[in-house]
Design a protein around this motif. Structure first.
Motif, mmCIF file in Angstrom:
data_model
loop_
_atom_site.group_PDB
_atom_site.id
_atom_site.type_symbol
_atom_site.label_atom_id
_atom_site.label_comp_id
_atom_site.label_asym_id
_atom_site.label_seq_id
_atom_site.Cartn_x
_atom_site.Cartn_y
_atom_site.Cartn_z
ATOM 1 N N LYS A 104 -4.442 -2.289 -9.012
ATOM 2 C CA LYS A 104 -4.006 -3.173 -9.484
ATOM 3 C C LYS A 104 -3.880 -5.016 -8.587
ATOM 4 O O LYS A 104 -4.772 -5.856 -8.916
ATOM 5 C CB LYS A 104 -3.602 -3.633 -10.848
ATOM 6 C CG LYS A 104 -3.918 -2.467 -11.948
ATOM 7 C CD LYS A 104 -3.372 -2.314 -13.344
ATOM 8 C CE LYS A 104 -1.912 -1.867 -13.263
ATOM 9 N NZ LYS A 104 -1.189 -1.329 -14.225
ATOM 10 N N GLU A 105 -2.649 -4.341 -8.254
ATOM 11 C CA GLU A 105 -2.469 -5.887 -7.358
ATOM 12 C C GLU A 105 -3.458 -6.334 -6.621
ATOM 13 O O GLU A 105 -3.941 -7.546 -6.055
ATOM 14 C CB GLU A 105 -1.298 -5.667 -6.432
ATOM 15 C CG GLU A 105 -0.859 -6.075 -5.793
ATOM 16 C CD GLU A 105 -0.320 -8.587 -6.693
ATOM 17 O OE1 GLU A 105 -0.788 -9.533 -5.521
ATOM 18 O OE2 GLU A 105 -0.604 -9.042 -8.006
ATOM 19 N N SER A 106 -3.654 -5.743 -5.375
ATOM 20 C CA SER A 106 -4.791 -5.946 -4.370
ATOM 21 C C SER A 106 -6.349 -6.214 -4.606
ATOM 22 O O SER A 106 -6.888 -6.949 -4.604
ATOM 23 C CB SER A 106 -5.417 -4.497 -3.791
ATOM 24 O OG SER A 106 -5.715 -3.003 -4.373
ATOM 25 N N THR A 107 -6.525 -5.611 -6.368
ATOM 26 C CA THR A 107 -7.443 -5.944 -7.334
ATOM 27 C C THR A 107 -7.595 -8.250 -6.962
ATOM 28 O O THR A 107 -8.283 -7.984 -7.010
ATOM 29 C CB THR A 107 -8.040 -5.757 -8.935
ATOM 30 O OG1 THR A 107 -8.137 -4.272 -8.064
ATOM 31 C CG2 THR A 107 -9.284 -5.488 -8.646
ATOM 32 N N HIS A 108 -6.613 -8.425 -7.808
ATOM 33 C CA HIS A 108 -5.771 -9.390 -8.384
ATOM 34 C C HIS A 108 -6.510 -10.199 -6.805
ATOM 35 O O HIS A 108 -6.572 -11.551 -6.672
ATOM 36 C CB HIS A 108 -4.639 -9.822 -8.694
ATOM 37 C CG HIS A 108 -4.789 -9.671 -10.356
ATOM 38 N ND1 HIS A 108 -5.306 -10.116 -11.488
ATOM 39 C CD2 HIS A 108 -4.147 -8.715 -10.752
ATOM 40 C CE1 HIS A 108 -4.555 -9.710 -12.517
ATOM 41 N NE2 HIS A 108 -3.904 -8.992 -12.260
ATOM 42 N N ARG A 109 -5.807 -9.694 -5.641
ATOM 43 C CA ARG A 109 -6.013 -9.958 -4.250
ATOM 44 C C ARG A 109 -6.767 -10.487 -3.490
ATOM 45 O O ARG A 109 -7.637 -12.029 -3.521
ATOM 46 C CB ARG A 109 -4.508 -9.930 -3.480
ATOM 47 C CG ARG A 109 -3.756 -9.846 -3.076
ATOM 48 C CD ARG A 109 -3.386 -9.224 -1.674
ATOM 49 N NE ARG A 109 -3.390 -7.255 -1.377
ATOM 50 C CZ ARG A 109 -2.378 -6.489 -1.714
ATOM 51 N NH1 ARG A 109 -2.062 -7.055 -2.654
ATOM 52 N NH2 ARG A 109 -3.012 -5.246 -1.041
ATOM 53 N N PHE A 110 -8.163 -9.657 -3.618
ATOM 54 C CA PHE A 110 -9.593 -9.970 -3.962
ATOM 55 C C PHE A 110 -10.036 -11.438 -4.624
ATOM 56 O O PHE A 110 -10.676 -11.938 -4.020
ATOM 57 C CB PHE A 110 -10.579 -8.477 -3.985
ATOM 58 C CG PHE A 110 -11.867 -8.556 -3.937
ATOM 59 C CD1 PHE A 110 -12.225 -8.706 -2.237
ATOM 60 C CD2 PHE A 110 -12.750 -9.117 -4.715
ATOM 61 C CE1 PHE A 110 -13.677 -8.928 -2.382
ATOM 62 C CE2 PHE A 110 -14.307 -9.837 -4.328
ATOM 63 C CZ PHE A 110 -14.450 -9.043 -2.981
#
Length: 361
Positions: A104-110
Motif C-alpha cells: 500500500k505504501e509503495s502504491t502511494h509512492r508511485f
C-alpha cells in the motif's frame, strides 16, 4: 504553461486529455488543483450513479476465516459464497500484515512521483506493453470518464519485472504477489473439488492461473463525488481476483433486485471475487458479479487487485467434469485473448461481456 482551472473545467476535451493523460498528470493532477466543480467529461449518466435508495445498508458479503480452510465447514462456506455472492472477504489468510502495508505504501509512492516520471509508463512511451500507466478505463470508448488513475503490471517473469517495473514499487509488489499466490492456490483447490475436478494437472493449472496482472489504483479526492464513479459497473474477466483495500471504502457489489452492497474495509483482509473465466469454466456454477467503485469527496483512496487469469493463448470452456452428469453447456469455447480484447475495447457495461461466450439457443 499549465492550464488554468477554468480552462480545464470549461474547455475542450482535448485540454483535459492533454493535461491528464499526455502530460502524465492523471486525475490526481486535476484533484490537486483544488477544483470546486467536476469537469464535464467526468459527469456520468444518472443511471451509473448508485443512489442511497439503492444501497442495502444491512447487507454484507461473507467474511471467511481462512485459518480453518482444511475443515469442511470453511471449504463449504467458500464454495457457497462463490455460488451465491461471487464475492467474499478472507481473514487470517497467511499474507503478513507488513507485506500488505508495504505494498500500500509503495502504491502511494508511485502516485507521488512527478508527472514526468509517471509519464514514462504511458502506452506510447512505456518500455513494455506489460507496464502501463493510465487513467479511466477505456477513454476512447467511454461516454464519460472514470475518476481513477492506475498502474497496470502484467507479470511475465521475475527478470522482466525487476528490469521494467517502476523501482519505487516493484519489490513490494512482487513480494505481495508471491505471498498471496499461496492462498489463491488453496482457494482454487477448494473450488475445483466442489466441481468434482479432483486433479489440477498442468493444463488445468494454466487455465486457472496461467497468467497474472496486478493493478495499483488511485482514486483522488473528487469535488463532486455524487456525479461520477471511480470504476463503472463491470465484472472481472479473471478466474479469481484478490483485492487489497485501504481503509477508505467505496467498493459496491450488486446484490438482489438491483440493490447494491458496500464492501467495507476489514483490517488485514483480502476481498476475493469470481471472474468471468471461472464462471465460464464452472458453466455458471460460480458467478462473476457486477461491482463498481464510488468516489470520495474528502479522502484519496487506493486499491490493489491481483487478477489471476488463464494464459492469453488458452481456450476456455466449461470443464468436462462439470458436464459429466449430463448438464448442458451454457458457454462455448473461446480463445481467452479474444475474450479480453472484447472486454477492453468497450466501456464498462455491467455483465454484458459474458455474452461473448454464451451459446445462443
Amino acid at each position: 504553461m499549465a492550464p488554468t482551472t477554468a480552462v480545464l473545467i470549461n474547455g475542450s476535451s482535448d485540454a483535459i486529455t492533454d493535461f491528464v493523460l499526455k502530460q502524465g498528470n492523471g486525475v490526481k493532477g486535476l484533484s490537486e488543483m483544488g477544483l470546486k466543480n467536476l469537469p464535464k467529461q467526468y459527469i456520468q449518466p444518472l443511471e451509473e450513479i448508485i443512489s442511497d435508495a439503492k444501497i442495502m445498508p444491512q447487507a454484507s458479503i461473507p467474511i471467511i476465516d481462512m485459518s480453518k480452510l482444511d475443515g469442511p465447514t470453511v471449504a463449504e462456506a467458500v464454495c457457497r459464497a462463490a455460488e451465491r455472492w461471487g464475492f467474499f472477504q478472507i481473514i487470517n489468510h497467511g499474507v503478513p500484515v507488513h507485506v500488505l502495508e508495504n505494498v500500500k505504501e509503495s502504491t502511494h509512492r508511485f502516485f507521488r512521483l512527478p508527472a514526468e516520471e509517471k509519464r514514462k509508463y504511458l502506452k506510447e512511451l512505456s518500455p513494455s506493453n506489460n507496464v502501463r500507466f493510465g487513467t479511466s478505463f477505456s477513454p476512447e470508448a467511454e461516454r464519460a470518464l472514470e475518476w481513477k488513475d492506475y498502474l497496470s503490471l502484467f507479470y511475465v517473469s521475475e527478470d522482466e519485472a525487476s528490469a521494467l517495473w517502476p523501482s519505487v514499487c516493484k519489490d513490494q509488489v512482487l513480494d505481495y504477489m508471491r505471498r498471496s499466490e499461496i492462498v489463491i492456490r488453496r482457494l482454487l483447490d477448494v473450488l475445483m473439488k466442489n466441481l468434482k475436478v479432483t486433479e489440477i494437472d498442468e493444463k488445468k493449472e494454466s487455465l486457472l492461473m496461467g497468467s497474472k496482472r496486478i493493478n495499483l489504483n488511485y482514486y483522488p479526492i473528487c469535488p463532486n463525488p455524487e456525479l461520477t464513479v471511480g470504476i463503472g459497473r463491470h465484472s472481472d474477466v479473471s478466474t479469481l481476483t484478490a483485492l487489497l483495500q485501504d481503509n477508505v471504502g467505496g467498493l459496491y457489489v450488486r446484490g438482489d433486485d438491483d440493490y447494491w452492497i458496500h464492501v467495507p474495509p476489514v483490517n488485514g483482509s483480502l476481498v476475493i471475487n469470481v471472474g468471468d473465466a471461472l464462471q465460464i469454466m464452472s458453466n455458471g456454477r460460480y458467478k462473476s458479479v457486477e461491482h463498481c467503485v464510488m468516489t470520495d469527496g474528502s479522502k484519496n483512496r487506493i486499491s490493489i487487485p491481483i487478477f489471476i487469469n488463464p494464459r492469453p493463448s488458452d481456450k476456455i470452456s466449461p470443464f468436462h467434469e462439470v458436464l459429466a452428469s449430463g448438464e448442458k453447456a451454457v458457454y462455448k469455447e473461446v480463445l481467452y485473448s479474444d475474450y479480453v480484447k472484447h472486454f477492453f475495447r468497450k466501456a464498462h457495461d455491467g455483465k454484458k461481456t459474458i455474452d461473448f461466450a454464451k451459446i445462443r439457443i
